[in-house]
Scaffold this active site. Sequence first.
Site: not given
Length: 408
Positions: A11, A94, A182, A212-213, A242, A286, A331, A380
């Site tokens: 990835n 990926r 995603h 982060n995405g 972003r 964080r 999450g 993933e």
Amino acid sequence: MTNTPVALTLNAGSSSLKFGLFSIGATPVAMAVGLVDSIGRTPTLKASFGAGMPPLGRDLTPAEASDHKSALATALALLRQHFPEAQVAVVGHRVVHGGPSYDGPMRLTPQVMAELRRLSPFAPIHQPHNLAGIDAAVAAFPDAVQVACFDTAFHRSHPWVNDTFALPRDYYDKGVRRYGFHGLSYDYISGELNRTAPLIHAGRVIVAHLGNGASMCAMLGGRSVASTMGFTALDGLPMGTRTGQIDPGVIFYLVQQEGMTIDEVRDLFYTRSGLLGLSGLSNDMRALEAAGSTQANEAIDYFVFRIRRELGGLAAALGGLDALVFCGGIGENSRLIRERVCEGMGWIGLDLDRARNAAGDTVISTDMSRARVMVIPTNEELVIARAAKKVVDADSACAAGRPNVRNT
């Protein structure tokens, strides 16, 4: 690596390379997973192995990860050290963008690679690095089967109204449409729900992949029907660096009034905005939670506000809500974000159990909540390994004895 056939998963991000090594028996099982981060800058290596083996972490020299090719060589050296008898039979990659044509994993051929290179403008900060990872893997394993797994594929079940923009129709035909991303993460969550909570899986589910995405996906019966990301992985929720959703008129203003070039606008939107731009401090949730400054708190406020707004819109697209699932780095780990997203959302059926949320339980809603709230760690790499194995199995079943197509 000479005896035991295994699957390698890769990835490749803009400055990182996630990797995994999986046995390819009846069901792929992880033997090792790891990450080379900050490629070309101050690279680090982290890896974990099977039960009973301690995790590894160390700084790398610039030469060990100056680019994706050297980063892969460093990762492979580590894997050879721990698994000297493993033979890489298939490499699963990926790939962020599969365009309108690829709705499932594909064996990589020169023709497929040419199409993926053509799609690079659709995902300018992801696709070139994904393809660089493929090129490095082909050079390292010229006889292995190479398989692409697309982040957009899971969303190809979208209805037309969620795929299109209100542009003249010929732009849709050219590929200017909503794709959603995603998808590998959402595929994993859908599979886990089907395995552990089939009644929830069959219903109306919103998954929030927050990291982060960041994006969100509305699923009906385990299939994507709407998502927050669009033509690129820039749309929707604010992310680490972003912008997320933004009025296209801002681009006109920046170019015409601020004198910025398109490349400068792209750099601003992709790398200097989001949580980093709003806080002026960090793209790491964080760090923002710990900072307590006005700007850090406002960045968190905006992140939560946009999640809640999209939550309401996706629930409307589904005609109701049976479950909300959190995944991704934020999450899965930020109890504060989960609590603030669910706060005051009883009108949509969400009733958070604060104790369960603080403990990080799988189900964090109360027993009386009309919609279940869950935390499911995504995986993933396992999705990629499963898909790679499936392609190899199909090749064996349908074309026994045919020589491998060499990738160039």
